[in-house]
Structure formats: C-alpha cells, structure tokens
Motif scaffolding. Structure first.
Motif: not given
Length: 414
Positions: A22, A24-26, A176-177, A180, A295, A298
């Motif tokens: 899960t 974070d690939e935002s 969003g989440k 992977r 991060q 986004k």
C-alpha cells in the motif's frame, strides 16, 4: 519463548508486506486508458519509458495561431524599423506587422493535464485542468507511433503494454494510495556538474531509466555487468568513455562500453519541482548521488495553468502591465522557457518564474520563485532571435516590444 519470537517475526514480515503493498504512489502518473476496442484499464502509467511522475515533461510541437494586430491598437517599441525588400531579399532588420502561422516546440509537466485523446499517428488533443485544449504533434518519441512504450500497471491484470494504435484516450487522475509499482521507487538524487553546480530532484538516466529496478549496464574489465539502480549509491564520470559506480555496499567498479556510462549518454535529467527540468550532458556531468526521495508533487498540486500576467520594463524606461505573450509563442503558466548554459539544457515552467532580465543580446537572467537564478542563452526565448513580447494592457491596448528594447519582466498573478 521460541514460539513468541517466531510469531513476532511473522508479524514484522506481514506488516512490512502490507506497507509495501500500500505504498504511497501519489506522485506517479495514474489514469484510465480507453482502447479503440472499447476496453478500459486503470493504474499507474509509464509513458515512453522515461515519463512516470507528474513532474515529468511531455514534449511535442504545437501549431501557432495566426495573429494580426491592427495599426490603430498596436504600439511597437522597436529600433529595428528600417528594412526594404529588393528582388525578394530583405535589407535591414525591420519587423513584419503580421505574425505568420507556424509551429513551435512545446511541452508541459504532465500533472497539468486532465486528458489526452489520440487524433492520428502523430497528434493528440490535450485537455488541461483549466479546460484549455491544445493539439500537440510529435517532436520526439513522446507522441505518435514511434513512442517506445506505454505501460499501465493494472492492479487486476498486472503490467499491460499498449501500441499507439491501441489507444483512444487517457483520463488522468490522482493515484492516492495505489498498489506498489512493480518497477520500484522513482530515482531521486543530487547531480553535481564539473563546474560544481548542484541539482536535486527526480532522476532520468540516459533519457531512459527512471526506476530503482531499471538497469545500468557496461563492461567491467572483460565481464558484462547489469546493475539495478537500487544497488547503486553513486555514479561518477571517470572519463569520456567510462564511469565509476559506487554500490551501497561500498564496493566500487569502473564500467565502460555502453552509452549508459560514456559520452554517448543522451543526458541525465533532473526534474526539479522548483523550476522544471535540466538535462545535463556527459561532458558537463561530474557525479550523481542517489538518495531516498521525499514525497513527490501530487496530481492536486498542479493547477492546469492560467494566462501569463506581469509588468514589462523597456530600456527607455517605459512600463506596461497586462497579459503576456512571450516570443509570440508562450502565453500560459504551464508552458516552458527554454535555454542553455554550457552543456546543460533547461526547461523552466513560466508559472515558476519570478523575473526575466536581459543580460545581453545573447542571454537572459531567469529568476524563479524560490530565488535561484539561471543565466541562459542559445534559444530564441532568451536572446536576440526572440520574435517579440506582446503585452495586452489592462485597458486593452496591445504593445509589442522587441528584444533590443526589452529590459526585464516581472510575472505576477492577476
């Protein structure tokens, strides 16, 4: 006691697997691909191998609208006024009163886009978040049948590769989440040039590799080596034909015999959210240190653009405030100002520019919002080949300023 230790180990492994699944690939490009056969696929998208994040740039060529300014409304600040045509040859440097339609290179960070519709073998219709629509033709491998690959990571069906002719349209949306990515983390690090300039951001190596599971290859003595970027701590220019690789284990090796590690390298791209991107050529490259990425911006961090607005100052001391058309070409904040500095090519997003100041007939100083300055040349955006800056003032007057009369411009929000 042994059973408790075993249970703890299982929980740690299981929890780690959940975190991985899960992640974070935002910051990654995400959307729905609609095919000409009526199928729909949704997931993370890898575009032309080297565009994978919202900060990455989609390149192309756009048609320029025919522009004509009436003499009653146009005031031209130009000393290049005297010219005459003799037997079809222009003598002098006078400007024409009409801007002829044509095309110009263009590009935008993908995060500004709402959708993309395939028109034909080498053209797309782009719709921005603002609602603006732009047709873009191929000028590289980003658009058209020569694109190197289009891959979507569908959570249900895994990696799916599409040909250009397969696609009808793409709708971009926030990841969003997300599941992977099978490609691993996006490469991130700090590049140092031979003149000791430093650029930090998301990395594209040899205009090709962008993920930690991608491969850098070369010859070490008489052995072929293929290394995942996930194992590499640093890459340093060793010579025009070789690179020194430092692994995370501390081991070092010299690789040769591949365009990954010699002067045939097509360039190392650093995508910097603070200005856009820089492409560093091998002769200017010194070292790349790979580090853990913060991060990434986004999808929601991109506004889709708005019209350029600001105050222009001439060398004569005149001042005009209004909407800006730069080089008879760029008029939105999502567009890119291009220029060179030594063996580095810059693409700076207009929406991130604070000021542009003429430094000479052949160069300009560009200051971005975070205070960094770049002296650029080698492109009509920043030298005497600039086709002119048009200001539509607040009272709807149109003023054209040539490069030789231009002093500086300050961009602002209206």
């Amino acid at each position: 006691m042994k059973s408790a230790t075993l249970l703890l180990a299982i929980l740690i492994v299981t929890f780690g697997a959940v975190l991985t699944a899960t992640a974070d690939e935002s910051g990654r490009i995400h959307g729905k691909i609609f095919t000409v056969d009526g199928d729909t696929y949704e997931g993370l998208i890898r575009w032309d191998k080297n565009e994978a994040s919202w900060v990455d740039i989609l390149d192309g060529t756009k048609e320029l609208e025919h522009r004509k300014y009436s003499k009653s409304r146009r005031r031209s600040h130009s000393k290049k006024r005297s010219s005459i045509d003799i037997f079809g040859i222009r003598i002098g440097e006078g400007r024409t009163t009409d801007y002829e339609s044509g095309s110009a290179s263009s590009g935008m960070r993908i995060g500004h886009l709402k959708s993309m519709e395939v028109i034909d073998d080498d053209m797309v219709l782009l719709t921005f978040k603002s609602g603006e629509e732009v047709e873009l033709e191929n000028s590289s491998t980003d658009i058209g049948s020569n694109i190197r690959e289009i891959v979507i990571e569908d959570p249900d069906e895994g990696e799916i590769e599409f040909f250009w002719d397969d696609i009808e349209r793409i709708e971009f949306q926030s990841a969003g989440k997300a599941d992977r990515s099978g490609f691993g983390d996006r490469l991130y690090g700090t590049l140092t040039t031979r003149r000791d300039d430093k650029f930090t951001g998301w990395v594209t190596w040899d205009v090709d590799e962008v993920f930690e599971n991608d491969i850098i290859d070369g010859d070490e003595k008489r052995r072929k080596r293929k290394l995942q970027f996930s194992k590499i701590a640093a890459i340093e220019r060793y010579s025009s034909s070789a690179a020194q690789i430092t692994l995370k284990t501390g081991d070092e090796m010299i690789l040769r015999g591949s365009n990954d590690v010699n002067d045939e390298n097509r360039g190392i791209i650093i995508s910097d959210p603070g200005f856009g991107q820089v492409v560093v050529k091998w002769d200017e490259f010194e070292k790349l240190e790979l580090t853990e990425a913060p991060q990434a911006p986004k999808y929601e961090d991109f506004d889709g653009g708005r019209r350029l607005y600001g105050t222009l100052h001439t060398e004569d001391g005149d001042e005009y405030t209004g909407y800006i058309l730069w080089d008879y070409d760029e008029e939105h904040t999502w567009e890119l100002l291009n220029g060179e500095n030594h063996d580095m090519d810059f693409d700076i997003e207009f929406g991130l520019i604070k000021t542009i100041e003429k430094k000479s007939y052949r160069a300009a100083r560009v200051t971005v919002l975070d205070g960094r300055e770049f002296v650029l040349r080698g492109c009509n955006d920043v030298d005497e080949d600039n086709k002119g800056i048009v200001i539509t003032t607040d009272d709807d007057d149109e003023v054209i300023v040539d490069w030789n009369e231009f002093e500086r411009i300050e961009f602002k929000e209206k």
